[in-house]
Design a protein around this motif. Structure first.
Motif, short mmCIF file in Angstrom:
data_model
loop_
_atom_site.label_atom_id
_atom_site.label_comp_id
_atom_site.label_asym_id
_atom_site.label_seq_id
_atom_site.Cartn_x
_atom_site.Cartn_y
_atom_site.Cartn_z
N LYS A 68 -9.76 -2.87 41.76
CA LYS A 68 -11.15 -2.54 40.85
C LYS A 68 -11.98 -1.56 42.02
CE LYS A 68 -11.61 -6.91 38.33
NZ LYS A 68 -12.32 -8.06 37.92
N ARG A 69 -12.65 -0.70 41.30
CA ARG A 69 -13.43 0.02 41.92
C ARG A 69 -14.82 0.24 41.29
NH1 ARG A 69 -12.90 5.37 40.42
NH2 ARG A 69 -11.02 5.77 39.03
N THR A 70 -15.65 0.44 42.01
CA THR A 70 -17.23 0.87 41.05
C THR A 70 -17.65 2.10 41.32
OG1 THR A 70 -17.67 -1.42 41.69
CG2 THR A 70 -19.60 -0.05 41.03
N GLU A 71 -17.92 2.71 40.27
CA GLU A 71 -18.33 4.02 40.35
C GLU A 71 -19.61 4.18 39.06
OE1 GLU A 71 -15.35 5.95 37.11
OE2 GLU A 71 -15.05 6.54 38.98
N ALA A 72 -20.40 5.09 39.36
CA ALA A 72 -21.79 5.27 38.58
C ALA A 72 -21.19 6.29 37.28
CB ALA A 72 -22.93 6.06 39.15
N VAL A 73 -21.30 5.69 36.17
CA VAL A 73 -21.01 6.50 34.85
C VAL A 73 -22.32 7.11 34.22
CG1 VAL A 73 -18.75 5.06 34.89
CG2 VAL A 73 -21.16 4.26 33.66
#
Length: 263
Positions: free
Chosen positions: A221-226
């Motif tokens: 898992k990785r977190t990115e602004a969408v």
């Protein structure tokens, strides 16, 4: 002391009591018969300015577009109602006002609080915008006579009031995702082909092996602004109808040279 030079400046100015509270605004000024001294201010008071009260202004102080009077706002609210006849105040009405405000007439000294006891003429209204002539309902110029007519206008403005609040609230939810991933694995097959020459290891036990591999899915898992979300306000202008009652003055012509029934 208030004198005739202050009359014009008094109209529509604020009336402040002796404690600094606003009482209302001046709509008419009443003068003393004979001398023309300003005696009373007819002030519009109440929540919507619908009540008319009489305030003594003889000892008032005019400054900064307002007049400060030596009475309290409560005294003005409780002052007796006046039913003046035309532009004159009767002796009984004057006495009622003097008693209410605790003022003592001093007929011998001619001071500001002197009652005019001659014929019950009382105080005369200054009219609208400084008509100061005592005992006169209009202005006569040579062979012409005229009166000034006034009417009220509605001054409508706007004020900002809070109608509600809107907020952005962020919270976390969990959902399932199905993703198809291609994976590779190794299989063995036997290949046979003719051999040439001789082998040095004939009739001896022997084995050979290879290692098989396969791929397996690996989940990380990785977190990115969408997306960015914000609130903005737009001003919408619409038309609103405002109603209010206004008064206006009308003039009628009366003749003394005709029978009453023909007027």
């Amino acid at each position: 002391m208030i004198d005739q030079t202050h009359v014009e400046a008094l109209y529509d100015c604020d009336v402040i009591d002796n404690r600094g509270e606003k009482i209302g605004s001046v709509k008419r000024v009443w003068l003393e018969d004979g001398t023309g001294k300003p005696m009373w201010a007819e002030v519009h008071t109440g929540l919507f300015g619908m009540k008319e009260s009489f305030v003594p202004i003889q000892q008032g102080q005019v400054a900064g577009g307002a007049i400060t009077v030596p009475v309290t706002k409560e005294q003005v609210k409780e002052s007796p109602s006046m039913h003046t006849d035309g532009d004159h105040m009767s002796d009984q009405e004057q006495e009622a006002l003097y008693r209410h405000y605790g003022m003592i007439p001093q007929a011998k000294t001619g001071e500001h609080d002197r009652l005019d006891g001659k014929g019950g003429n009382g105080r005369q209204a200054a009219g609208q915008r400084g008509q100061q002539a005592a005992g006169q309902r209009g202005t006569a110029r040579g062979d012409a006579a005229e009166v000034t007519l006034s009417e009220e206008k509605l001054d409508v403005g706007t004020r900002s009031v809070e109608t509600g609040r809107v907020r952005l609230v962020k919270h976390t939810v969990t959902e399932q995702r199905n993703i198809t991933v291609p994976v590779t694995h190794e299989e063995v097959r036997v290949v046979r082909e003719p051999a040439e020459g001789s082998s040095g290891k004939a009739f001896a036990d022997e084995q050979a092996e290879i290692t098989l591999h396969r791929e397996e899915p690996v989940v990380q898992k990785r977190t990115e602004a969408v997306e960015r979300v914000r609130l903005e306000k737009d001003a919408i202008t619409e038309q609103k109808d405002v109603k209010g009652e206004v008064r206006k003055e009308r003039v009628e012509v009366e003749r003394d040279d005709e029978p009453r029934g023909r007027r």
